[in-house]
Design a protein around this motif. Structure first.
Motif, mmCIF file in Angstrom:
data_model
loop_
_atom_site.group_PDB
_atom_site.id
_atom_site.type_symbol
_atom_site.label_atom_id
_atom_site.label_comp_id
_atom_site.label_asym_id
_atom_site.label_seq_id
_atom_site.Cartn_x
_atom_site.Cartn_y
_atom_site.Cartn_z
ATOM 1 N N SER A 154 30.358 0.603 16.290
ATOM 2 C CA SER A 154 29.899 1.014 14.968
ATOM 3 C C SER A 154 31.030 0.852 13.965
ATOM 4 O O SER A 154 32.206 0.949 14.321
ATOM 5 C CB SER A 154 29.434 2.472 14.995
ATOM 6 O OG SER A 154 30.534 3.336 15.207
ATOM 7 N N LEU A 155 30.670 0.616 12.733
ATOM 8 C CA LEU A 155 31.682 0.529 11.689
ATOM 9 C C LEU A 155 32.390 1.868 11.494
ATOM 10 O O LEU A 155 33.578 1.893 11.194
ATOM 11 C CB LEU A 155 31.059 0.065 10.374
ATOM 12 C CG LEU A 155 30.699 -1.414 10.309
ATOM 13 C CD1 LEU A 155 29.991 -1.734 9.000
ATOM 14 C CD2 LEU A 155 31.921 -2.282 10.474
ATOM 15 N N ASP A 156 31.668 2.955 11.661
ATOM 16 C CA ASP A 156 32.310 4.271 11.545
ATOM 17 C C ASP A 156 33.467 4.396 12.527
ATOM 18 O O ASP A 156 34.536 4.896 12.176
ATOM 19 C CB ASP A 156 31.306 5.403 11.807
ATOM 20 C CG ASP A 156 30.389 5.661 10.627
ATOM 21 O OD1 ASP A 156 30.595 5.054 9.562
ATOM 22 O OD2 ASP A 156 29.464 6.471 10.787
ATOM 23 N N HIS A 157 33.271 3.936 13.744
ATOM 24 C CA HIS A 157 34.336 4.015 14.744
ATOM 25 C C HIS A 157 35.522 3.145 14.330
ATOM 26 O O HIS A 157 36.667 3.574 14.394
ATOM 27 C CB HIS A 157 33.832 3.589 16.126
ATOM 28 C CG HIS A 157 34.896 3.630 17.177
ATOM 29 N ND1 HIS A 157 35.327 4.806 17.718
ATOM 30 C CD2 HIS A 157 35.637 2.652 17.746
ATOM 31 C CE1 HIS A 157 36.294 4.549 18.587
ATOM 32 N NE2 HIS A 157 36.499 3.250 18.616
ATOM 33 N N VAL A 158 35.230 1.937 13.900
ATOM 34 C CA VAL A 158 36.298 1.011 13.523
ATOM 35 C C VAL A 158 37.051 1.527 12.300
ATOM 36 O O VAL A 158 38.284 1.499 12.258
ATOM 37 C CB VAL A 158 35.723 -0.394 13.247
ATOM 38 C CG1 VAL A 158 36.770 -1.310 12.656
ATOM 39 C CG2 VAL A 158 35.145 -0.985 14.532
ATOM 40 N N LEU A 159 36.327 2.018 11.311
ATOM 41 C CA LEU A 159 36.957 2.415 10.052
ATOM 42 C C LEU A 159 37.589 3.799 10.084
ATOM 43 O O LEU A 159 38.584 4.036 9.402
ATOM 44 C CB LEU A 159 35.934 2.362 8.918
ATOM 45 C CG LEU A 159 35.355 0.988 8.610
ATOM 46 C CD1 LEU A 159 34.230 1.099 7.600
ATOM 47 C CD2 LEU A 159 36.439 0.051 8.124
#
Length: 143
Positions: free
Chosen positions: A123-128
Motif C-alpha cells: 500500500s502507498l500508506d506503508h511506503v509513505l
C-alpha cells in the motif's frame, strides 16, 4: 513467506471491496448529483445534495485510493459512514437477508474498516508513512 501471502490477501481484499464501491459510485455518477440527491431525498437522507457529492466522490475516487492503499483509514471511515447511511435509510426495513436486505452493506462497511486500518505492506500508506516509522523504531531499538 507468510507475510507476503498476508500482504497479497490484504491487497485482494482492498480490491474486492473497492470494486463494489466503485461500481455503485459509477451508477451514482451516471445519475449525476441531482439525480442522486433526488433519490436521497426520497429515502430520507439528510442534506441530500451534500450527501450525494460526498458519496459520489468517495465511491469513485476513494475506491481508486483504497486499491492503491492511500489514506486507507480516512477512506475506510468514509465507507463506514456511507454504508451506515445506506443501511439506515434503505436496507434496515428489509431485514438482514433477502431482497433489499442489509447483509452486503454490513459486510462491506466492516470489511472496509478492517482493511483500512490494516492495509498491509502493498500500500502507498506503508511506503509513505509506515516504512519510515518502522525504520526509526528499529534504529532506536538497536541503540
Amino acid at each position: 513467506m507468510h507475510t507476503r501471502v498476508k500482504d497479497i490477501a490484504l491487497l485482494l481484499g482492498r480490491i474486492g471491496v473497492a470494486v463494489v464501491f466503485f461500481a455503485h459510485g459509477l451508477q451514482k455518477w451516471d445519475s449525476g448529483v441531482g439525480g442522486t440527491a433526488d433519490y436521497f431525498t426520497q429515502v430520507g437522507v439528510p442534506l441530500p445534495t451534500i450527501a450525494a457529492v460526498f458519496v459520489i466522490v468517495l465511491e469513485v475516487f476513494g475506491s481508486i485510493s483504497f486499491v492503491a492503499g492511500f489514506l486507507l483509514p480516512l477512506i475506510a471511515v468514509g465507507y463506514v459512514v456511507d454504508t451506515a447511511g445506506a443501511l439506515l435509510s434503505v436496507h434496515a426495513p428489509n431485514g438482514l437477508t433477502g431482497t433489499g436486505g442489509y447483509e452486503l452493506v454490513l459486510v462491506l462497511g466492516l470489511a472496509a474498516l478492517a482493511l483500512g486500518f490494516n492495509g498491509g505492506r502493498l500500500s502507498l500508506d506503508h511506503v509513505l508513512f509506515w516504512r519510515k516509522r518502522e525504520a526509526r523504531q528499529a534504529e532506536l531499538a538497536s541503540v
